[in-house]
Design an enzyme around this catalytic site. Structure first.
Site, PDB file in Angstrom:
ATOM      1  N   HIS A 154     -18.317   2.678  39.135  1.00 11.23           N
ATOM      2  CA  HIS A 154     -17.748   2.586  37.797  1.00 11.23           C
ATOM      3  C   HIS A 154     -18.108   3.798  36.960  1.00 11.23           C
ATOM      4  O   HIS A 154     -19.020   4.539  37.281  1.00 11.23           O
ATOM      5  CB  HIS A 154     -18.208   1.311  37.082  1.00 11.23           C
ATOM      6  CG  HIS A 154     -19.679   1.278  36.799  1.00 11.23           C
ATOM      7  ND1 HIS A 154     -20.603   0.841  37.729  1.00 11.23           N
ATOM      8  CD2 HIS A 154     -20.390   1.626  35.697  1.00 11.23           C
ATOM      9  CE1 HIS A 154     -21.815   0.929  37.209  1.00 11.23           C
ATOM     10  NE2 HIS A 154     -21.714   1.401  35.966  1.00 11.23           N
ATOM     11  N   GLU A 210     -20.362  -6.217  28.285  1.00  4.48           N
ATOM     12  CA  GLU A 210     -19.493  -5.293  29.015  1.00  4.48           C
ATOM     13  C   GLU A 210     -18.194  -5.963  29.424  1.00  4.48           C
ATOM     14  O   GLU A 210     -18.124  -7.175  29.578  1.00  4.48           O
ATOM     15  CB  GLU A 210     -20.190  -4.765  30.259  1.00  4.48           C
ATOM     16  CG  GLU A 210     -20.403  -5.817  31.311  1.00  4.48           C
ATOM     17  CD  GLU A 210     -21.003  -5.256  32.583  1.00  4.48           C
ATOM     18  OE1 GLU A 210     -20.397  -5.475  33.646  1.00  4.48           O
ATOM     19  OE2 GLU A 210     -22.054  -4.612  32.500  1.00  4.48           O
ATOM     20  N   GLN A 244     -16.011   0.639  32.916  1.00  4.00           N
ATOM     21  CA  GLN A 244     -16.932  -0.309  32.290  1.00  4.00           C
ATOM     22  C   GLN A 244     -17.087   0.067  30.824  1.00  4.00           C
ATOM     23  O   GLN A 244     -17.624   1.132  30.506  1.00  4.00           O
ATOM     24  CB  GLN A 244     -18.286  -0.252  32.988  1.00  4.00           C
ATOM     25  CG  GLN A 244     -19.333  -1.170  32.403  1.00  4.00           C
ATOM     26  CD  GLN A 244     -20.709  -0.904  32.994  1.00  4.00           C
ATOM     27  OE1 GLN A 244     -21.155   0.240  33.041  1.00  4.00           O
ATOM     28  NE2 GLN A 244     -21.365  -1.952  33.455  1.00  4.00           N
ATOM     29  N   HIS A 282     -22.510   6.806  31.439  1.00  2.87           N
ATOM     30  CA  HIS A 282     -23.084   7.019  32.766  1.00  2.87           C
ATOM     31  C   HIS A 282     -22.023   6.873  33.848  1.00  2.87           C
ATOM     32  O   HIS A 282     -20.924   6.396  33.584  1.00  2.87           O
ATOM     33  CB  HIS A 282     -24.233   6.035  33.035  1.00  2.87           C
ATOM     34  CG  HIS A 282     -23.807   4.620  33.188  1.00  2.87           C
ATOM     35  ND1 HIS A 282     -23.620   3.769  32.114  1.00  2.87           N
ATOM     36  CD2 HIS A 282     -23.516   3.886  34.287  1.00  2.87           C
ATOM     37  CE1 HIS A 282     -23.247   2.582  32.544  1.00  2.87           C
ATOM     38  NE2 HIS A 282     -23.158   2.624  33.871  1.00  2.87           N
ATOM     39  N   GLU A 332     -26.220   5.502  37.672  1.00  2.00           N
ATOM     40  CA  GLU A 332     -26.607   4.156  38.073  1.00  2.00           C
ATOM     41  C   GLU A 332     -26.278   3.985  39.541  1.00  2.00           C
ATOM     42  O   GLU A 332     -25.147   4.275  39.971  1.00  2.00           O
ATOM     43  CB  GLU A 332     -25.844   3.116  37.236  1.00  2.00           C
ATOM     44  CG  GLU A 332     -26.228   1.691  37.552  1.00  2.00           C
ATOM     45  CD  GLU A 332     -25.507   0.683  36.671  1.00  2.00           C
ATOM     46  OE1 GLU A 332     -25.853  -0.513  36.755  1.00  2.00           O
ATOM     47  OE2 GLU A 332     -24.594   1.057  35.915  1.00  2.00           O
TER      48      GLU A 332
END
Length: 133
Positions: free
Chosen positions: A7, A43, A54, A78, A128
Protein backbone atom coordinates in the site's frame (compact mmCIF):
# COMPACT_ATOMS: atom_id res chain seq x y z
CA UNK A 1 12.93 -9.86 0.49
CA UNK A 2 10.07 -7.77 -0.96
CA UNK A 3 7.26 -9.51 -2.81
CA UNK A 4 4.95 -6.61 -3.78
CA UNK A 5 3.88 -3.10 -2.91
CA UNK A 6 1.19 -3.58 -0.28
CA UNK A 7 0.00 0.00 0.00
CA UNK A 8 0.77 3.68 -0.18
CA UNK A 9 -0.19 5.46 3.04
CA UNK A 10 -1.56 8.99 2.66
CA UNK A 11 -2.19 11.22 5.69
CA UNK A 12 -5.44 13.19 5.56
CA UNK A 13 -7.13 15.58 7.94
CA UNK A 14 -10.75 14.65 7.14
CA UNK A 15 -11.12 10.95 6.33
CA UNK A 16 -14.73 11.05 5.11
CA UNK A 17 -14.02 13.99 2.80
CA UNK A 18 -10.90 12.27 1.44
CA UNK A 19 -12.81 9.01 0.84
CA UNK A 20 -15.46 10.86 -1.16
CA UNK A 21 -12.79 12.73 -3.15
CA UNK A 22 -11.06 9.44 -4.07
CA UNK A 23 -14.39 7.80 -4.97
CA UNK A 24 -15.48 10.73 -7.10
CA UNK A 25 -12.22 11.63 -8.82
CA UNK A 26 -10.49 8.25 -9.13
CA UNK A 27 -13.53 5.97 -9.36
CA UNK A 28 -12.36 3.64 -6.58
CA UNK A 29 -14.54 2.17 -3.84
CA UNK A 30 -13.45 1.59 -0.23
CA UNK A 31 -12.66 -2.06 0.53
CA UNK A 32 -11.82 -1.84 4.23
CA UNK A 33 -12.26 0.62 7.08
CA UNK A 34 -10.66 0.15 10.48
CA UNK A 35 -9.66 2.06 13.59
CA UNK A 36 -6.23 1.09 14.89
CA UNK A 37 -5.98 2.59 18.38
CA UNK A 38 -2.43 1.23 18.90
CA UNK A 39 -1.21 3.25 15.90
CA UNK A 40 -3.59 6.15 16.60
CA UNK A 41 -5.32 6.15 13.21
CA UNK A 42 -8.52 5.47 11.39
CA UNK A 43 -7.90 4.15 7.91
CA UNK A 44 -9.71 3.36 4.71
CA UNK A 45 -8.25 1.09 2.04
CA UNK A 46 -8.98 1.17 -1.69
CA UNK A 47 -7.86 -1.84 -3.73
CA UNK A 48 -5.87 -0.94 -6.85
CA UNK A 49 -4.52 -3.99 -8.69
CA UNK A 50 -2.65 -6.10 -6.13
CA UNK A 51 -2.07 -3.12 -3.83
CA UNK A 52 -4.00 -0.57 -1.79
CA UNK A 53 -4.27 3.16 -1.34
CA UNK A 54 -4.46 3.69 2.43
CA UNK A 55 -5.97 6.95 3.67
CA UNK A 56 -4.96 7.65 7.28
CA UNK A 57 -6.60 10.13 9.67
CA UNK A 58 -5.19 10.65 13.16
CA UNK A 59 -7.23 9.84 16.25
CA UNK A 60 -5.62 12.86 17.91
CA UNK A 61 -2.88 15.47 17.55
CA UNK A 62 -0.32 13.53 19.63
CA UNK A 63 -0.33 10.44 17.42
CA UNK A 64 2.32 9.76 14.76
CA UNK A 65 -0.01 10.78 11.92
CA UNK A 66 -1.31 13.75 13.92
CA UNK A 67 2.25 15.02 14.41
CA UNK A 68 3.03 14.35 10.73
CA UNK A 69 0.05 16.46 9.65
CA UNK A 70 1.04 19.29 12.01
CA UNK A 71 4.60 19.34 10.59
CA UNK A 72 4.02 18.60 6.92
CA UNK A 73 0.31 18.76 6.15
CA UNK A 74 -1.64 16.16 4.19
CA UNK A 75 0.18 13.92 1.76
CA UNK A 76 2.33 10.84 1.30
CA UNK A 77 3.12 9.34 4.70
CA UNK A 78 4.73 5.96 3.94
CA UNK A 79 5.06 3.06 1.52
CA UNK A 80 4.14 -0.46 2.62
CA UNK A 81 5.96 -3.43 1.09
CA UNK A 82 4.82 -7.04 1.37
CA UNK A 83 7.26 -9.53 2.81
CA UNK A 84 6.87 -13.23 3.57
CA UNK A 85 8.25 -12.88 7.12
CA UNK A 86 8.43 -9.53 8.92
CA UNK A 87 10.67 -10.87 11.70
CA UNK A 88 13.18 -12.22 9.17
CA UNK A 89 13.09 -8.94 7.23
CA UNK A 90 13.78 -6.97 10.43
CA UNK A 91 16.69 -9.28 11.24
CA UNK A 92 18.18 -8.77 7.78
CA UNK A 93 17.79 -4.99 7.89
CA UNK A 94 19.23 -4.83 11.42
CA UNK A 95 22.27 -6.84 10.25
CA UNK A 96 22.74 -4.29 7.44
CA UNK A 97 22.77 -1.48 10.02
CA UNK A 98 19.44 -0.02 8.91
CA UNK A 99 17.70 2.06 11.58
CA UNK A 100 14.32 0.62 12.58
CA UNK A 101 11.26 2.15 14.19
CA UNK A 102 10.04 -1.24 15.39
CA UNK A 103 12.39 -3.81 16.91
CA UNK A 104 9.75 -6.54 16.65
CA UNK A 105 6.68 -7.20 14.51
CA UNK A 106 3.30 -5.95 15.72
CA UNK A 107 -0.33 -6.32 14.65
CA UNK A 108 -1.42 -4.23 11.67
CA UNK A 109 -4.73 -3.64 9.96
CA UNK A 110 -6.79 -6.34 8.24
CA UNK A 111 -5.03 -9.04 10.28
CA UNK A 112 -1.53 -8.32 9.00
CA UNK A 113 1.75 -8.27 10.90
CA UNK A 114 3.82 -5.11 10.39
CA UNK A 115 6.96 -3.24 11.34
CA UNK A 116 8.26 0.19 10.35
CA UNK A 117 11.72 1.11 9.07
CA UNK A 118 12.98 4.60 9.93
CA UNK A 119 13.13 7.04 7.00
CA UNK A 120 16.86 7.58 7.58
CA UNK A 121 17.45 3.93 6.67
CA UNK A 122 15.88 4.10 3.22
CA UNK A 123 16.54 7.45 1.63
CA UNK A 124 14.05 9.57 3.57
CA UNK A 125 11.02 7.30 3.07
CA UNK A 126 9.13 5.79 6.00
CA UNK A 127 8.69 2.12 5.06
CA UNK A 128 6.22 -0.37 6.49
CA UNK A 129 6.91 -4.07 6.12
CA UNK A 130 3.66 -6.03 5.81
CA UNK A 131 3.13 -9.75 6.25
CA UNK A 132 -0.31 -10.96 5.19
CA UNK A 133 -2.19 -13.40 7.45
Amino acid sequence: MLSDIDHVGIAVEDLDEAVERYRRTLGVEPRHRETNREQGVEEVLFRVGTSYIQLLAPLGPNTPVGRFLARRGPGLHHVGYRVDDVAAALHRLRSEGVRLVDDAPRPGSRGTTVAFVHPSGLGGVLVELVQEP
